[in-house]
Scaffold this active site. Structure first.
Site, PDB file in Angstrom:
ATOM      1  N   HIS A 207      48.376  72.161  78.083  1.00 47.17           N
ATOM      2  CA  HIS A 207      47.400  71.260  77.467  1.00 47.17           C
ATOM      3  C   HIS A 207      47.216  69.949  78.228  1.00 47.17           C
ATOM      4  O   HIS A 207      46.354  69.158  77.886  1.00 47.17           O
ATOM      5  CB  HIS A 207      47.806  70.939  76.027  1.00 47.17           C
ATOM      6  CG  HIS A 207      48.964  69.987  75.926  1.00 47.17           C
ATOM      7  ND1 HIS A 207      50.261  70.384  76.081  1.00 47.17           N
ATOM      8  CD2 HIS A 207      49.004  68.651  75.719  1.00 47.17           C
ATOM      9  CE1 HIS A 207      51.062  69.338  75.955  1.00 47.17           C
ATOM     10  NE2 HIS A 207      50.322  68.266  75.748  1.00 47.17           N
TER      11      HIS A 207
HETATM   12  C1  UD1 Z   1      47.893  64.455  72.639  1.00 41.74           C
HETATM   13  C2  UD1 Z   1      48.868  63.484  73.316  1.00 41.74           C
HETATM   14  C3  UD1 Z   1      49.823  64.253  74.208  1.00 41.74           C
HETATM   15  C4  UD1 Z   1      50.514  65.348  73.430  1.00 41.74           C
HETATM   16  C5  UD1 Z   1      49.452  66.238  72.795  1.00 41.74           C
HETATM   17  C6  UD1 Z   1      50.029  67.379  72.002  1.00 41.74           C
HETATM   18  C7  UD1 Z   1      47.998  61.232  73.856  1.00 41.74           C
HETATM   19  C8  UD1 Z   1      47.575  60.361  74.955  1.00 41.74           C
HETATM   20  N1  UD1 Z   1      48.160  62.534  74.187  1.00 41.74           N
HETATM   21  O1  UD1 Z   1      47.108  65.044  73.638  1.00 41.74           O
HETATM   22  O2  UD1 Z   1      50.801  63.383  74.719  1.00 41.74           O
HETATM   23  O3  UD1 Z   1      51.320  66.114  74.301  1.00 41.74           O
HETATM   24  O4  UD1 Z   1      48.652  65.429  71.932  1.00 41.74           O
HETATM   25  O5  UD1 Z   1      49.026  68.187  71.521  1.00 41.74           O
HETATM   26  O6  UD1 Z   1      48.172  60.778  72.746  1.00 41.74           O
HETATM   27  N2  UD1 Z   1      41.444  68.338  69.104  1.00 41.74           N
HETATM   28  C9  UD1 Z   1      41.120  69.235  68.113  1.00 41.74           C
HETATM   29  N3  UD1 Z   1      41.841  69.212  66.973  1.00 41.74           N
HETATM   30  C10 UD1 Z   1      42.852  68.331  66.760  1.00 41.74           C
HETATM   31  C11 UD1 Z   1      43.172  67.407  67.791  1.00 41.74           C
HETATM   32  C12 UD1 Z   1      42.463  67.438  68.960  1.00 41.74           C
HETATM   33  O7  UD1 Z   1      40.229  70.044  68.251  1.00 41.74           O
HETATM   34  O8  UD1 Z   1      43.482  68.383  65.676  1.00 41.74           O
HETATM   35  C13 UD1 Z   1      40.681  68.383  70.355  1.00 41.74           C
HETATM   36  C14 UD1 Z   1      39.706  67.232  70.458  1.00 41.74           C
HETATM   37  O9  UD1 Z   1      38.446  67.719  70.736  1.00 41.74           O
HETATM   38  C15 UD1 Z   1      40.209  66.382  71.603  1.00 41.74           C
HETATM   39  C16 UD1 Z   1      41.188  67.303  72.337  1.00 41.74           C
HETATM   40  O10 UD1 Z   1      41.589  68.311  71.426  1.00 41.74           O
HETATM   41  O11 UD1 Z   1      39.199  65.961  72.452  1.00 41.74           O
HETATM   42  C17 UD1 Z   1      42.379  66.528  72.820  1.00 41.74           C
HETATM   43  O12 UD1 Z   1      43.014  65.824  71.729  1.00 41.74           O
HETATM   44  P1  UD1 Z   1      43.685  64.384  71.943  1.00 41.74           P
HETATM   45  O13 UD1 Z   1      44.314  63.941  70.676  1.00 41.74           O
HETATM   46  O14 UD1 Z   1      42.732  63.498  72.614  1.00 41.74           O
HETATM   47  O15 UD1 Z   1      44.810  64.629  73.005  1.00 41.74           O
HETATM   48  P2  UD1 Z   1      45.763  65.845  73.273  1.00 41.74           P
HETATM   49  O16 UD1 Z   1      45.294  66.516  74.515  1.00 41.74           O
HETATM   50  O17 UD1 Z   1      45.983  66.698  72.066  1.00 41.74           O
END
Ligand code: UD1
Length: 374
Positions: A207
């Site tokens: 991820h």
């Molecule tokens: C975040 C953390 C990372 C951790 C990871 C675990 C930061 C900087 N990064 O990254 O350290 O390892 O979580 O998962 O805080 N999304 C969904 N559903 C959700 C959450 C996110 O669909 O419940 C999608 C969103 O479209 C978003 C993407 O996933 O754009 C990434 O989510 P985001 O919270 O920005 O960061 P992670 O990559 O999950």
């Protein structure tokens, strides 16, 4: 004590939930503290959030900030604004932040600026890679907090090297291992691999933006996983970010078409650890999985140029590799003999008790403590 110490526990993203759970239960078992669960809403999907509350026996959060997804600056700012507003009415005596996500730095900064005592659980970890958003979060969170709880001696050494006063640092061990120990019977009983008809499989998770947002790197990872899948099943629970990138690159259909490639939804804690526990090998870019596999003695190949968890290489089962080596080194790890799991100091299921004792000292609690369940 006449009034209970109000302790905000901040959780926002998936890897936070298994870090706050043992601490929530340990604080709730004292007669001097009231844990108040604050969910920032950084992760909001049922599979990324709700499933963990059920598995970890956490109550519905006392407060939910509902920030959702956005770019880093906007997400961090929204969490800060939401938490600041909450602190107008629900002022804690202490704020505890965990891990290294945007929710961690955002709430630590709010607490520091309001003069609320703040502690960081999982302090001192350093990848020395400033291109990782988490590394910036780690550095700044440790600067903002009053009390720092590293999981391993390298964390203590990093903080001392950054001139953090020793009085602010207390080595407590790895809180995630508390969760693993607490839920080991449920994990053993879950039988997820059996229900999927799987044995002798490789478990993969990816991820990190550095891997999945780079189309060339993502394509290499997929080709390598398909090569591994020619010889045994590969189980791949797919993070929402990764799923979107695989679809964008037209790689999802290619992976899904392979009979030995099992693409799954993101799994809850117990189901995922059931898959970890019986895997022959894990290939990942996660931080926490490097620790869990080290504790369990399962070989782990981490597709990253660095790690903020070097103890998992020195004492554990972890190895850093390039994407192009996944198949070759994966085969070698599966064919090689497994050494016995080495114990890592203070990764023993009792970290929450040490954290509670440290907090009691820092908060000047003199009343006798109810012993904390772990
Ligand atoms: C975040 C953390 C990372 C951790 C990871 C675990 C930061 C900087 N990064 O990254 O350290 O390892 O979580 O998962 O805080 N999304 C969904 N559903 C959700 C959450 C996110 O669909 O419940 C999608 C969103 O479209 C978003 C993407 O996933 O754009 C990434 O989510 P985001 O919270 O920005 O960061 P992670 O990559 O999950």
């Amino acid at each position: 004590m006449t009034s209970l110490l109000q302790v905000h526990l901040i959780a926002g993203a998936r890897p936070n939930f298994m870090k706050v759970a043992p601490l929530y239960h340990a604080l709730a078992a004292t007669d001097w503290a009231r844990p108040v669960l604050v969910h920032t809403g950084q992760h909001y999907d049922a599979a990324m959030s709700d499933a963990f509350f059920t598995d970890l026996q956490l109550p519905v959060p006392d407060h939910h900030l509902g920030v959702g997804s956005a770019n880093h600056a906007q997400q961090t700012a929204r969490i800060m604004a939401g938490y600041d507003t909450l602190c107008d009415t629900a002022v804690p005596d202490w704020t505890i932040v965990v891990g290294d996500v945007n929710s961690t730095i955002a709430c630590a900064l709010v607490a520091a600026k309001r003069g609320i005592s703040c502690a960081h659980l999982e302090a001192g970890l350093r990848s020395r890679d400033r291109s990782m958003p988490e590394e910036i979060n780690r550095l700044l969170t440790d600067q903002a907090c009053d009390l720092l709880w590293p999981p391993s001696q390298d964390g203590v050494d990093n903080l001392l090297a950054e001139n953090v006063p020793a009085a602010r640092i207390e080595l407590v061990g790895n809180i995630m291992i508390d969760t693993l120990v607490m839920l080991q019977p449920a994990i053993a009983a879950a039988g997820v691999p059996e229900s999927l008809g799987l044995s002798g499989y490789v478990l993969a998770t990816f991820h990190r933006p550095a891997n999945v947002d780079d189309p060339v790197r993502l394509a290499t990872i997929c080709e390598q996983l398909l090569t591994l899948a020619a010889r045994r099943p590969v189980v791949f629970p797919v993070h929402p970010r990764t799923r979107a990138r695989l679809n964008d690159a037209g790689l999802w259909a290619r992976l899904a078409a392979h009979p030995q490639m099992h693409l799954l939804e993101p799994q809850g804690y117990i189901a995922f650890m059931s898959l970890v526990a019986q895997a022959g090998l894990i290939v990942t870019d996660s931080g926490g999985i490097q620790e869990e596999t080290s504790y369990l003695g399962i070989p782990c190949l981490t597709v990253r140029p660095n790690t903020e968890r070097p103890v998992t290489i020195d004492l554990g089962t972890n190895r850093l590799i390039e994407p192009g080596s996944i198949a070759q080194l994966g085969d070698a790890a599966l064919d090689g003999a497994r050494g016995p799991a080495q114990a890592i100091p203070l990764w023993d299921g009792h970290t929450a008790e040490r954290v509670v004792a440290s907090l009691a000292r820092a908060a000047g609690v003199t009343a006798p403590m109810v012993s904390a369940a772990s």
